[in-house]
Design an enzyme around this catalytic site. Structure first.
Site, PDB file in Angstrom:
ATOM      1  CD  GLU A  58       8.911  11.303 -15.262  1.00 14.63           C
ATOM      2  OE1 GLU A  58       7.835  12.348 -15.675  1.00 14.63           O
ATOM      3  OE2 GLU A  58      10.371  11.744 -15.907  1.00 14.63           O
ATOM      4  CG  HIS A  90      -1.647  -0.634   1.225  1.00 17.91           C
ATOM      5  ND1 HIS A  90      -2.386  -1.550   0.859  1.00 17.91           N
ATOM      6  CD2 HIS A  90      -1.508  -2.111   2.180  1.00 17.91           C
ATOM      7  CE1 HIS A  90      -3.418  -2.549   1.343  1.00 17.91           C
ATOM      8  NE2 HIS A  90      -2.528  -2.867   2.025  1.00 17.91           N
ATOM      9  CE  LYS A 146      12.340  18.761 -11.708  1.00 21.99           C
ATOM     10  NZ  LYS A 146      10.857  18.565 -12.559  1.00 21.99           N
ATOM     11  CB  SER A 202      13.159  21.737 -15.804  1.00 20.11           C
ATOM     12  OG  SER A 202      12.504  23.165 -16.220  1.00 20.11           O
TER      13      SER A 202
END
Ligand code: ARG
Length: 465
Positions: free
Chosen positions: A291, A157, A284, A278
């Site tokens: 992804e 979980h 970043k 970025s």
């Protein structure tokens, strides 16, 4: 423009919009080499049963070989009028050898031809996908071996549930991908029957030796029934499922690494060569590869469900809907062709930040030690579990770690507790030497690693060309 081979049957030329819709050459050109291979065997089969004389066999074979050469050198010129790869090759053959080209299609239909081309393509891709997965699995196993002893929060979980070995999680991913390789091998074994000779649907009108054709093309034998041979795309569906399932596993793996890479977890860093920046936020460093892998799983699953929907509701025999088998199939292959080497490279650029991992281990996970301690004192499991729960509550309300609880407080919850429990609770995290097979203990982890290494040793690594 040269008229269509079937033009004589029609009074006018095909509407250009219909022509555009009908055309598959824009994507089925990649079947070119397989189509040539199939035709080379087909003409030999015609010759063997007396349907083609020596001169025509020689001329067609030579012409097809030149076409094969042109295709491999990318010098084959496609024309506006080429409806699909089969017609393009036949058209080119006529340009090269003249009227004898007209004998190539004797006794065969594009229906059994395309099913055969695509089966050959599927069998090849199957090997290539499995081969490209091997280095990914190798890398995961190497990382697992390095981290057998790294105590890591195992989640359920997405809550810290148990301390387990980081190696155990990495191995879980390796095992799932091994399952994909095994599944691909199984799928290949089910694509072992050759459709060629099924004709349009009722079997070739020429008495070709289908057994011989199949073996020449590397199949185990001919398909048993001609109608099913031209209408079935089960081999496409099976491979689409194998690719979607693999995509799912890769997506789950990517998700773990994305989470671990976040500042909130901070469990790993990525080498600059495999991370991206970025355009706006100067600080970043993004895990784009993971992804994209997670994102691309969507199209792999989509191709499977899309093509299953295409197949649903088709009547017996060949239907042009089947032309829709290629784009999802090719795109799924191309997607994995991009993803697998990128994943391998990215995994190599992962460094786990061991101090951060140790820091984040939730102290209350030591309840397991309390339970184990109480069990050795003869307390039944449920009671031991309740004591551990009460001690966690005490530690939370007092704002202290479990081992910091005063002994009297512990003893007020259970009188069997003695000072040695506090000592045990103070000990650092360690992966136990022994435990159940398959569990997060050193014996099991080493065993898993040697099984996987042994399995990997015999696997061919393939490029994805
Ligand atoms: N381009 C077609 C396909 O991909 C080839 C088969 C055409 N057959 C036919 N009967 N029109 O399915």
């Amino acid at each position: 423009m040269k008229p269509k081979v079937w033009q004589e049957r029609f009074s006018v030329e095909l509407d250009p919009y219909i022509e555009a819709l009908n055309r598959s050459i824009t994507f089925d050109h990649r079947l070119g080499p397989y189509d040539v291979q199939v035709s080379l065997v087909w003409v030999k089969a015609l010759h063997r049963c007396g349907s083609l004389d020596d001169d025509d066999l020689a001329a067609i074979t030579k012409g097809l070989q030149s076409i094969g050469q042109e295709l491999s050198e990318a010098s084959f010129e496609f024309r506006e009028q080429d409806e699909d790869i089969h017609m393009a090759i036949e058209r080119r053959l006529e340009e090269l050898i003249g009227a004898a080209a007209g004998r190539l299609h004797t006794g065969r239909s594009r229906n059994d031809q395309v099913a055969t081309d695509l089966s050959l393509y599927a069998r090849d891709q199957n090997d290539k996908l499995a081969g490209a997965l091997i280095p990914v699995i190798q890398q995961l196993v190497a990382m697992a071996e390095e981290h057998i002893e790294t105590a890591f929060p195992g989640h359920t979980h997405l809550q810290q549930a148990e301390v387990i070995s980081l190696g155990q999680i990495l191995l879980a991913h390796a095992w799932r991908l091994k399952g994909d390789v095994d599944f691909l091998t199984h799928v290949k074994s089910t694509t072992s029957a050759c459709p060629l000779g099924a004709g349009a649907l009722g079997g070739s009108p020429v008495a070709v030796d289908r057994e011989w054709i199949s073996l020449e093309l590397g199949f185990a034998g001919p398909t048993e029934t001609s109608v099913e041979s031209v209408e079935s795309r089960d081999f496409v569906l099976d491979l689409l499922y194998a690719m979607a399932r693999l995509g799912l596993h890769l997506s789950n793996l990517a998700e773990d690494f994305i989470i671990w890479n976040s500042q909130e977890f901070g469990f790993l860093t990525l080498d600059d060569s495999v991370a991206t920046g970025s355009s706006l936020l100067a600080h970043k460093k993004n895990p784009d590869v993971f992804e994209l892998i997670r994102g691309k799983c969507g199209r792999l699953v989509g191709h499977l469900t899309g093509f299953m929907t295409t197949m649903k509701g088709l009547p017996s025999g060949y239907n042009k809907d089947l032309q829709e088998d290629k784009e999802p199939f090719f795109d799924a292959v191309d997607t994995l062709r991009l993803v697998l080497p990128a994943l391998e490279a990215t995994l190599k650029g992962v460094s786990f930040t061991l101090e951060k991992i140790a820091e984040k281990l939730f102290p209350a996970l030591k309840t397991e030690r309390i339970v184990r301690y109480l069990l050795t004192k003869g307390i039944p499991f449920r009671e031991a579990y309740a004591v551990a729960g009460k001690l966690v509550r005490e530690s939370e309300s007092r704002g202290m770690a479990l081992h910091e609880l005063p002994l009297e407080v512990m003893q007020s919850v259970s009188e069997v507790i003695e000072a040695d429990l506090k000592e045990e609770l103070m000990e650092g995290w360690q992966i136990p030497k022994e435990g159940v097979p398959g569990g997060s203990n050193k014996r099991s982890l080493s065993r898993q690693i040697s099984i996987l290494q042994e399995w990997l040793r015999n696997k061919p690594v393939a490029g994805l060309q």
